[in-house]
Design a protein around this motif. Structure first.
Motif, short mmCIF file in Angstrom:
data_model
loop_
_atom_site.label_atom_id
_atom_site.label_comp_id
_atom_site.label_asym_id
_atom_site.label_seq_id
_atom_site.Cartn_x
_atom_site.Cartn_y
_atom_site.Cartn_z
N LEU A 188 67.22 -9.29 25.33
CA LEU A 188 66.34 -8.75 24.31
C LEU A 188 65.08 -8.18 24.94
O LEU A 188 64.71 -8.53 26.06
CB LEU A 188 65.94 -9.85 23.31
CG LEU A 188 67.07 -10.58 22.59
CD1 LEU A 188 66.48 -11.63 21.65
CD2 LEU A 188 67.95 -9.60 21.82
N ARG A 189 64.44 -7.29 24.21
CA ARG A 189 63.11 -6.80 24.56
C ARG A 189 62.18 -7.13 23.40
O ARG A 189 62.63 -7.29 22.26
CB ARG A 189 63.13 -5.28 24.80
CG ARG A 189 64.09 -4.83 25.88
CD ARG A 189 63.66 -5.28 27.26
NE ARG A 189 62.42 -4.64 27.67
CZ ARG A 189 61.77 -4.95 28.81
NH1 ARG A 189 62.23 -5.91 29.60
NH2 ARG A 189 60.67 -4.32 29.14
N TRP A 190 60.91 -7.24 23.68
CA TRP A 190 59.96 -7.55 22.62
C TRP A 190 58.62 -6.89 22.94
O TRP A 190 58.32 -6.54 24.08
CB TRP A 190 59.80 -9.05 22.46
CG TRP A 190 59.37 -9.80 23.70
CD1 TRP A 190 58.11 -10.12 24.08
CD2 TRP A 190 60.24 -10.32 24.73
NE1 TRP A 190 58.12 -10.81 25.27
CE2 TRP A 190 59.41 -10.95 25.69
CE3 TRP A 190 61.64 -10.32 24.91
CZ2 TRP A 190 59.93 -11.56 26.83
CZ3 TRP A 190 62.15 -10.93 26.04
CH2 TRP A 190 61.31 -11.55 26.98
N ARG A 191 57.84 -6.69 21.89
CA ARG A 191 56.55 -6.03 22.03
C ARG A 191 55.57 -6.66 21.05
O ARG A 191 55.93 -6.98 19.92
CB ARG A 191 56.66 -4.53 21.76
CG ARG A 191 57.37 -4.21 20.48
CD ARG A 191 57.92 -2.79 20.42
NE ARG A 191 58.96 -2.71 19.42
CZ ARG A 191 58.73 -2.55 18.12
NH1 ARG A 191 57.48 -2.43 17.69
NH2 ARG A 191 59.73 -2.48 17.26
N ILE A 192 54.35 -6.87 21.52
CA ILE A 192 53.31 -7.43 20.66
C ILE A 192 52.81 -6.32 19.75
O ILE A 192 52.30 -5.30 20.23
CB ILE A 192 52.18 -8.04 21.49
CG1 ILE A 192 52.71 -9.25 22.29
CG2 ILE A 192 51.01 -8.47 20.60
CD1 ILE A 192 51.70 -9.89 23.21
N THR A 193 52.96 -6.51 18.45
CA THR A 193 52.58 -5.48 17.48
C THR A 193 51.24 -5.76 16.82
O THR A 193 50.59 -4.83 16.33
CB THR A 193 53.66 -5.34 16.39
OG1 THR A 193 53.84 -6.61 15.74
CG2 THR A 193 54.99 -4.90 17.00
N ARG A 194 50.84 -7.03 16.76
CA ARG A 194 49.53 -7.40 16.20
C ARG A 194 48.91 -8.47 17.09
O ARG A 194 49.56 -9.41 17.48
CB ARG A 194 49.67 -7.91 14.77
CG ARG A 194 50.23 -6.89 13.78
CD ARG A 194 49.30 -5.70 13.62
NE ARG A 194 49.82 -4.72 12.68
CZ ARG A 194 49.48 -4.66 11.40
NH1 ARG A 194 48.62 -5.55 10.92
NH2 ARG A 194 49.98 -3.74 10.61
N GLY A 195 47.61 -8.33 17.38
CA GLY A 195 46.93 -9.25 18.28
C GLY A 195 46.93 -8.68 19.70
O GLY A 195 47.24 -7.50 19.90
N SER A 196 46.59 -9.45 20.67
CA SER A 196 46.37 -10.90 20.61
C SER A 196 44.94 -11.23 20.14
O SER A 196 44.01 -10.45 20.36
CB SER A 196 46.61 -11.52 21.99
OG SER A 196 47.93 -11.31 22.41
N TRP A 197 44.81 -12.41 19.50
CA TRP A 197 43.52 -12.90 19.04
C TRP A 197 43.19 -14.20 19.74
O TRP A 197 44.01 -15.10 19.83
CB TRP A 197 43.55 -13.14 17.53
CG TRP A 197 43.89 -11.91 16.74
CD1 TRP A 197 43.09 -10.82 16.51
CD2 TRP A 197 45.11 -11.65 16.04
NE1 TRP A 197 43.75 -9.91 15.72
CE2 TRP A 197 44.98 -10.39 15.41
CE3 TRP A 197 46.30 -12.37 15.87
CZ2 TRP A 197 46.01 -9.83 14.65
CZ3 TRP A 197 47.32 -11.83 15.12
CH2 TRP A 197 47.16 -10.56 14.51
#
Length: 238
Positions: A188-197
């Motif tokens: 799988l691949r993944w991407r941060i769409t909101r954040g980081s906080w």
């Protein structure tokens, strides 16, 4: 709820986050006709690629990929840096990848509208979207939501390391060193769409039929010093 604090060791030497019987219970529990599936784990599944690669490299080195002397050094590094997330348990990470793929494609039953993996305990919060390989044909939206309610200020050396491993060059370097040690590629691949906080945070999932959404709130203080919650993100999951 997946307790990912204690690794298990199989006869062939593979280290697992949870035992085989527990994993069977998890997969059987999410099979069927669900509008939404939520999987909660005490440590995040999907980390920034630099950190993921570092932990995958460390597991391979501790397993003897670079010899016994390097394995001893790798074990000291693992304990010093707390390399204990799913990425450091490659066999279990692979099982989780297959579970998410099966849910999204309908192998486990009618595909849910959304699949959300919950995690925390890493002193920051973010939302990540999962991307599947070409030809997979997923029919569910798959996300990871990480919320760490209490944010401890990291020591300076950890903050510098985190800035490096969460950057794009850090991701390339982490992935490269993992490959050099023979760690398997992720499916799988993944991407941060909101954040980081990097605040004290609370998060809430809301479901209404096939519709799902998530909200992240942070703590702030007003002029009189009284704390309250302030929304920083609301987004649809399905």
């Amino acid at each position: 709820m997946i307790d990912s604090r204690s690794g298990r060791v199989l006869d062939e030497g593979r280290r697992l986050m949870v035992g085989e019987a527990e994993w069977q219970w998890i997969t059987e529990s999410v099979a069927g006709d669900w509008n939404h599936v939520v999987l909660a784990t005490s440590l995040p599944l999907l980390l920034p690629y630099g950190i993921h690669g570092l932990e995958a490299w460390n597991e391979a080195v501790c397993g003897g990929a670079w010899g016994k002397r390097a394995a001893r050094v790798g074990e000291r590094v693992r304990r010093e840096l707390d390399l204990e997330h799913w990425a450091a348990f490659g066999a279990s990470f692979g099982l989780f990848e297959r579970l998410l793929t099966g849910l999204a494609t309908g192998e486990q039953g009618r595909p849910p509208a959304s699949v959300t993996v919950l995690g925390g305990d890493i002193h920051h919060s973010y939302l990540a979207a999962v991307d599947f390989p070409p030809g997979t044909n997923p029919r569910s939206s798959v996300y990871q939501a990480v919320c760490s309610p209490i944010h401890n200020m990291l020591p300076e050396r950890f903050r510098r390391g985190q800035q490096l491993t969460t950057s794009r060059p850090g991701g390339v370097a982490g992935t490269g060193i993992a490959r050099l040690a023979g760690a398997p590629r992720t499916r799988l691949r993944w991407r941060i769409t909101r954040g980081s906080w990097f605040h004290n945070m609370l998060s809430a999932l809301e479901f209404d039929g096939r519709r799902g959404r998530i909200r992240f709130d942070r703590t702030v203080s007003d002029a009189s010093g009284i704390p309250h919650l302030q929304s920083v993100c609301e987004t649809e999951l399905s």
